[in-house]
Scaffold this active site. Sequence first.
Site, PDB file in Angstrom:
ATOM      1  N   LYS A  88       0.615  -1.288   0.014  1.00 41.66           N
ATOM      2  CA  LYS A  88      -0.161   0.097   0.045  1.00 41.66           C
ATOM      3  C   LYS A  88       0.821   1.121  -0.058  1.00 41.66           C
ATOM      4  CE  LYS A  88      -3.923   2.008   2.670  1.00 41.66           C
ATOM      5  NZ  LYS A  88      -4.719   1.943   3.931  1.00 41.66           N
ATOM      6  N   SER A 165      -9.236   2.002   2.873  1.00 39.21           N
ATOM      7  CA  SER A 165      -8.581   2.788   2.098  1.00 39.21           C
ATOM      8  C   SER A 165      -7.407   1.983   1.343  1.00 39.21           C
ATOM      9  CB  SER A 165      -7.873   3.829   2.830  1.00 39.21           C
ATOM     10  OG  SER A 165      -6.895   3.359   3.835  1.00 39.21           O
ATOM     11  N   SER A 189      -9.900  -0.425   6.895  1.00 40.77           N
ATOM     12  CA  SER A 189      -9.246  -0.286   5.770  1.00 40.77           C
ATOM     13  C   SER A 189      -8.499  -1.562   5.147  1.00 40.77           C
ATOM     14  CB  SER A 189      -8.379   0.758   5.595  1.00 40.77           C
ATOM     15  OG  SER A 189      -9.077   1.938   5.787  1.00 40.77           O
TER      16      SER A 189
END
Length: 492
Positions: A88, A165, A189
């Site tokens: 990420k 996210s 997330s």
Amino acid sequence: MAIQSKPDVVEKTIAQLHQAYRSGATNARGVTQAFLDRIEAYDRRGPALWAIVVTNPAALADADELDRSLAQTGEFKGPLHGIPVLVKDNYDVAGLQTTGGSATLVGWKPGKDATVVAKLREAGAIILAKTTMSEWARGGFDNINSVLPSFARNPYNTAHATGGSSGGTGSGLAASFGVVGLGSDTFGSIRNPSSNNALVGLRPSWALVSRAGMVGLYDARDTAGPMARTVEDLVVLLDVIAGVDPADEATAGAEGKIPQSYKLALDRDGLHGKRIGVLRQAFAKDASDEFVTALLDRAVADMRRLGAEIVDPFELPEFSMFPPQLHPLSEVRAAIERYLATTGAGFPKSLSEVVASGKFHPLHEVSLRATAVAPPPREDPIVLALEKSEAEMRIAYERAMKAAGVEAFMLPVASHPPRLNGDRNVTSPGATTWIASGLHWPAVVVPMGYTYEDLPSAVQIVGLPWSETSLLAMAYAYEQATHHRHRPSTTP
């Protein structure tokens, strides 16, 4: 046996790739190139998933070095030898851009790996790519930012959201752009993207995994964690990244709480004798999609069949006293600015500078402007009130679990299917992830089936701090008995 220069990597597990390396059927370079080819074919073209921000230009050279090492020594470098990993874009990878989804950090290349990224390299992993995320990890249920021009898309149904996210990691793993991946979870997330993309995900106990070198959102809830297509692969990744780190003082609390290996959880009878509550208060019938509820009911029946003792419903008398509470803006500002302080010359050092630059996605503007003027956390009464409320919440849940004799409770990750991209006001996502976030407790997510046009949903099992081995055993037994996950049709 001739080495396959273009091996089939779709849905391949760590164990399968390692077997191929040992037999000489393929090598790390071939596997890495195959994943890069899939990213080339499907991320900007084809279904245009927009899951990848940037691929690692050193990935093939890293693979070559691992192949040389294996040829010379006959041994793997570590448990992730030659395994391409998606990271990420809020984790630092030395020499590779970190943006946190913000155009103000385009071009920022840290000189040092985040702690967990360093652990990945030490274990023999290949850092393949950085994945897209909601800007500054805000946005929640879809994934859009000012770095890339489009929503990240769900490979099961590209009209729908990946979840936020960590949606880039979720979409990328589902599409077989890598084998395992890193996400981060503050309010859901890791869990929302895992559910939306038919993956396994873990929000670990707070600070079981170091956050050093990661752009945070709210320190008291921030967790770094693993995502994968199978529980077994997730366990291998967790073994590598869990641990105490002096650079993240909070991880001192994990001392003595980490087993020799989480592989102890890989037990097909892992549900037998487990007593699990069903927290129906979190997904009330009149506020939930009937088909998602039906999947959860089927999961309850399956777990009971697999030997679990089910308390249904498991009820918390004080449930209404602890509604979802968003992160205090003061804490969000503090977390982001702690990271900005580590960036080089020419990059913003405050959210006020980010706002002044005008480089943000319009969907995030209102929240960003409010956050930029928030007070220091210790001067914010909202923080103190929230900390008090969450402490009371933990007492209430632990008391209710003890009274019911349950060691964990289950609920859907969301009581509705993945939303349409851009749908922020019309449809409720029905997210339940706020509960484990408020408790600061671990939660594992495993696929439980699909509704409508191939839209995935997942069951979430929440337990007390440091109960990862037990939670993963439940997830593994359920996964192995049901095998709900199938590959998405848009990325053959």
